[in-house]
Design a protein around this motif. Structure first.
Motif, short mmCIF file in Angstrom:
data_model
loop_
_atom_site.label_atom_id
_atom_site.label_comp_id
_atom_site.label_asym_id
_atom_site.label_seq_id
_atom_site.Cartn_x
_atom_site.Cartn_y
_atom_site.Cartn_z
N ASN A 98 -4.88 27.92 -4.32
CA ASN A 98 -4.52 28.62 -5.55
C ASN A 98 -3.01 28.82 -5.59
OD1 ASN A 98 -4.39 30.08 -7.89
ND2 ASN A 98 -5.70 31.76 -7.19
N ALA A 99 -2.29 27.76 -5.90
CA ALA A 99 -0.82 27.79 -5.86
C ALA A 99 -0.23 28.76 -6.86
CB ALA A 99 -0.27 26.38 -6.11
N GLY A 100 -0.91 28.98 -7.98
CA GLY A 100 -0.40 29.91 -8.97
C GLY A 100 -0.37 31.35 -8.50
N ALA A 101 -1.16 31.67 -7.49
CA ALA A 101 -1.21 33.03 -6.95
C ALA A 101 -0.33 33.21 -5.72
CB ALA A 101 -2.65 33.40 -6.60
N THR A 102 0.32 32.12 -5.28
CA THR A 102 1.13 32.21 -4.05
C THR A 102 2.57 31.79 -4.33
OG1 THR A 102 0.32 30.00 -3.43
CG2 THR A 102 -0.85 31.89 -2.52
N THR A 103 2.89 30.54 -4.14
CA THR A 103 4.28 30.08 -4.25
C THR A 103 4.68 29.64 -5.65
OG1 THR A 103 3.64 27.81 -3.68
CG2 THR A 103 4.24 29.28 -1.86
N ARG A 257 -6.93 10.15 2.41
CA ARG A 257 -5.77 10.96 2.82
C ARG A 257 -5.28 11.87 1.70
NH1 ARG A 257 -3.82 10.00 7.69
NH2 ARG A 257 -1.81 10.91 7.23
N LEU A 258 -6.15 12.75 1.28
CA LEU A 258 -5.83 13.72 0.24
C LEU A 258 -5.15 14.94 0.86
CD1 LEU A 258 -6.06 14.90 -2.65
CD2 LEU A 258 -8.39 15.65 -2.02
N ARG A 259 -4.00 15.33 0.27
CA ARG A 259 -3.23 16.47 0.79
C ARG A 259 -2.69 17.33 -0.33
NH1 ARG A 259 -0.31 11.89 4.10
NH2 ARG A 259 -1.28 10.86 2.32
N VAL A 260 -2.54 18.63 -0.03
CA VAL A 260 -1.94 19.58 -0.96
C VAL A 260 -0.91 20.41 -0.22
CG1 VAL A 260 -2.35 21.52 -2.53
CG2 VAL A 260 -4.08 19.71 -2.31
N TRP A 261 0.27 20.54 -0.81
CA TRP A 261 1.33 21.42 -0.29
C TRP A 261 1.52 22.58 -1.25
CZ3 TRP A 261 1.33 16.23 0.45
CH2 TRP A 261 1.74 15.72 1.70
N ASN A 262 1.99 23.73 -0.74
CA ASN A 262 2.33 24.86 -1.61
C ASN A 262 3.83 24.90 -1.90
OD1 ASN A 262 3.35 25.74 0.82
ND2 ASN A 262 2.21 27.68 0.86
N THR A 263 4.42 23.71 -1.93
CA THR A 263 5.82 23.53 -2.30
C THR A 263 5.93 22.18 -3.00
OG1 THR A 263 8.11 23.54 -1.48
CG2 THR A 263 6.49 22.40 -0.14
N ALA A 264 7.02 21.98 -3.72
CA ALA A 264 7.25 20.69 -4.36
C ALA A 264 8.04 19.80 -3.41
CB ALA A 264 8.02 20.87 -5.66
N LEU A 265 7.44 18.72 -2.93
CA LEU A 265 8.18 17.79 -2.10
C LEU A 265 9.34 17.19 -2.90
CD1 LEU A 265 5.39 15.80 -0.20
CD2 LEU A 265 6.57 17.89 0.49
N THR A 266 10.43 16.93 -2.20
CA THR A 266 11.57 16.28 -2.84
C THR A 266 11.30 14.79 -2.99
OG1 THR A 266 12.68 15.77 -0.77
CG2 THR A 266 13.10 17.95 -1.73
#
Length: 282
Positions: A98-103, A257-266
């Motif tokens: 839930n990225a909208g509730a964290t970063t 290879r599905l992945r999720v980060w709580n930041t925007a990769l450059t």
């Protein structure tokens, strides 16, 4: 997926590359990529598929889904039939997704193999509904109505509903190079709280001017969106979207290879991710 389109996993999708995991991890670490909040390598023979990241939820089989674990050049993957297959993390278990509730920032990345020309959901928190819309973020591979036909698209929403003045949500970045059906490609979408960016095989090509059906002109890649993400918990879906109890945007093909980060990769980090893993399919 039909036999003609699918054949066997080894013939169509490639035999797994056992060394990829270790080599990829070393290359990614050397490039300085942050650790994702969730990463699924689909090593189990069937759902639920556990994340390799501690504290992240497992992906469960959808209610009427028969999505199948297969071998891919990246090790495990999942094949979706485009009719009723999807994987899900229920809203009650969504946690760090839930990225909208964290970063208020997010990156979704997956190796994708598409076998038809329909628009499809790859992964994200994206519930479409007239009575209870809960859109937040989602990686798609084809959004044809507003400039994203056959393109990797990263869609975002703060309100959860349609874009004001439009019948649908149109707030997405679109990588202008067309995806290639019948071939493994890395799809990545990022959002940093100000703009969404879509990448295909490690590159985000500028798409500086698009004029939509209402006559508005704006950049499609990157797509400026300073509103942030919806923080209301909803299901994290892979391979389909739920709309008022029905499934739409069903993916026909495979995902690995599905992945999720709580930041925007450059841009450099997305390129490093692609470079670390592309040798499995090139």
């Amino acid at each position: 997926m039909t036999t003609a389109a699918g054949a066997t996993a080894s013939a169509l999708l490639g035999a797994p590359t056992p060394a990829l995991g270790a080599a990829s991890s070393r290359a990614i670490a050397q490039a300085g990529l942050p650790s994702p909040v969730a990463s699924w390598r689909f090593t189990e023979s069937a759902a639920p598929y556990q994340s390799t990241i501690s504290g992240a939820p497992a992906l469960r089989q959808g209610r009427i889904s028969t999505a199948t674990r297969i071998s891919t050049p990246f090790g495990g993957g999942v094949r979706f039939n485009g009719t009723n297959d999807y994987l899900v993390v229920p809203a009650s278990s969504i946690g760090p997704l839930n990225a909208g509730a964290t970063t208020n920032a997010v990156t979704v990345a997956a190796w994708v193999y598409s076998t038809d020309t329909n628009n499809a959901m790859i992964a994200g928190c994206w519930q479409e509904s007239l009575s209870d819309p809960r859109r937040s973020y989602a990686l798609f591979n084809d959004l044809p109505m507003y400039g994203g036909d056959d393109m990797v698209c990263m869609e975002v929403s703060k309100s959860g509903g349609a874009t004001p003045g439009y019948p649908y949500s149109i707030d997405y970045a679109a990588e202008p190079r067309k995806i290639t059906r019948g071939r493994w490609q890395l799809h990545v979408g990022t959002y940093d709280g100000a703009q969404a960016v879509a990448y295909l095989d490690g590159v985000a090509t500028p798409y500086p001017s698009y004029t939509d059906k209402q006559g508005a002109t704006y950049s499609r890649n990157p797509y400026l969106y300073p509103d942030g993400l919806n923080a209301t918990a909803t299901d994290f879906m892979v391979g389909a979207v739920k709309r008022d109890g029905s499934l739409i945007n069903l993916h026909r093909g495979s995902i690995a290879r599905l992945r999720v980060w709580n930041t925007a990769l450059t841009a450099a980090q997305v390129r490093a991710l692609y470079d670390a893993e592309k040798w499995a399919v090139t």
